[in-house]
Design an enzyme around this catalytic site. Structure first.
Site: not given
Length: 389
Positions: A81, A113, A235
């Protein structure tokens, strides 16, 4: 006969500079425990102007590529990103820097993400159909929230490079996954901004809700339970977030298994704690940290929770392979992290403000101290100039 497909090799790169969270806390008038315990971070990578997502990806990929492997790569899928162009894919720049064959498909993937996970799943599907081919999957980002902002402590950056292949050395990906998408404004970065906008508490709640949803759906599809897993990787925009996710499901495990899963999580967050937020690469640095610091055995099942704000979540799983330690350079990665130089808060702030300007003017960067094999030398005629040592 079904071909086993998954992660064959994995590499990681972050620049040789870091900021200690104790120093940042003192400079911001905060209790260091707020950052070290409340957020769960010890250090964050500091990205010099001579490194961007393309060069960091090249430095990570160079760890796992040989001349022979390069000839076998059919695709480069680059999750980020932090793209450098609104049209031309970072994957194209990367394929050129790595001197891959012109007969290579190169695409950039964006969903906060989550992008690298999309790349991993697309790569696995491709290799299942083309088992002789290999796919290079990248997760590379620079997390920027701004100086003296609430999100400053969750900055960082780096790149993870994964080689997806048949009969993988590290992890066989299982076919079933569960995913969930909703239009949520928990984090976004308009095209006119270089720093993200985030509603931190709301984003954490969405993350946890998405994890609960995809984990429940995965169990429904597979009939597997927490008892079938040796570890869960998350994550990790900051390590405390993954810890909260794990705690949601720990009560369903036996006390002995809870201790095992907690120890595995501690291993999986060790490197993230010292690097900071990688956005698309965060989950896969967590997995690499588990490989490096955990105690795994062949055949054990690992769970993966991928989350990208905005929002998309996915839960999938894989089986550890017997020779998994041959798929990454543990000693090299240890040296990479151990030999970084601490910067002062003043130096960090100076480097933060030294990124390429947005006015398109020619610019020559100071590259005399650059140690990485691939680096950004500057900009000429509105084109980035990349170099190799």
């Amino acid at each position: 006969m079904t071909v086993k497909v998954g992660i064959d090799k994995i590499g990681f790169y972050t620049p040789n500079l870091y900021l200690d969270m104790v120093d940042l806390a003192h400079a911001r008038g905060a209790d260091p425990a707020k950052y070290q315990v409340g957020i769960g971070q010890s250090k964050q990578a500091v990205i010099p102007p001579t490194q961007d997502v393309v060069t960091m990806a090249a430095n990570a990929a160079a760890q796992i590529l040989t001349p022979t492997i390069k000839t076998q790569i059919a695709m480069v899928l680059f999750g980020t990103e932090s793209g450098i162009d609104n049209s031309k894919a970072t994957a194209v720049y990367l394929a050129h820097l790595l001197e891959l064959s012109p007969q290579t498909r190169a695409v950039e993937l964006k969903q906060a993400c989550y992008g690298a996970t999309a790349g991993l799943q697309l790569a696995a599907d491709y290799v299942r159909v083309h088992p002789q081919a290999k796919v290079l999957v990248i997760g590379a980002d620079i997390a920027r929230y701004g100086l003296r902002t609430a999100g400053e402590v969750t900055q960082g950056g780096g790149a993870v490079a994964m080689l997806v292949a048949a009969n993988p050395q590290i992890l066989e990906l299982e076919a079933t996954s569960s995913y969930h998408t909703a239009d949520v404004m928990d984090f976004w970065r308009p095209t006119y901004r270089t720093e993200a906008l985030v509603d931190g508490k709301y984003s954490t709640n969405v993350y946890l809700d998405f994890f609960a949803a995809v984990w429940a759906d995965y169990q429904r599809q597979t009939k597997l339970t927490i008892a079938d897993f040796a570890a869960f990787t998350f994550h990790l925009p900051f390590t405390k977030m993954g810890r909260k996710g794990l705690r949601q499901i720990l009560p369903t495990a036996t006390p002995e298994h809870q201790a095992q899963l907690t120890a595995a999580f501690e291993a999986s967050q060790a490197d993230n704690r010292d690097v900071g937020n990688l956005y698309t690469g965060s989950l896969y640095l967590s997995f690499l940290s588990l490989l490096r610091h955990g105690h795994l055995q062949a055949g054990q099942r690992i769970g993966f929770f991928s989350y990208g704000s905005g929002a998309e979540g996915e839960f999938f799983s894989g089986l550890i392979q017997p020779n998994y330690r041959q798929g990454f350079d543990d000693a090299g990665l240890t040296d990479l992290l151990a030999n970084r130089r601490a910067v002062s808060v003043a130096e960090y702030e100076q480097l933060y403000n030294q990124q390429l300007s947005s006015d398109g003017q020619d610019m020559q960067l100071a590259v005399g101290q650059e140690q990485a094999p691939y680096y950004l030398a500057g900009r000429q005629h509105e084109q980035r100039v990349y170099r190799r040592q």
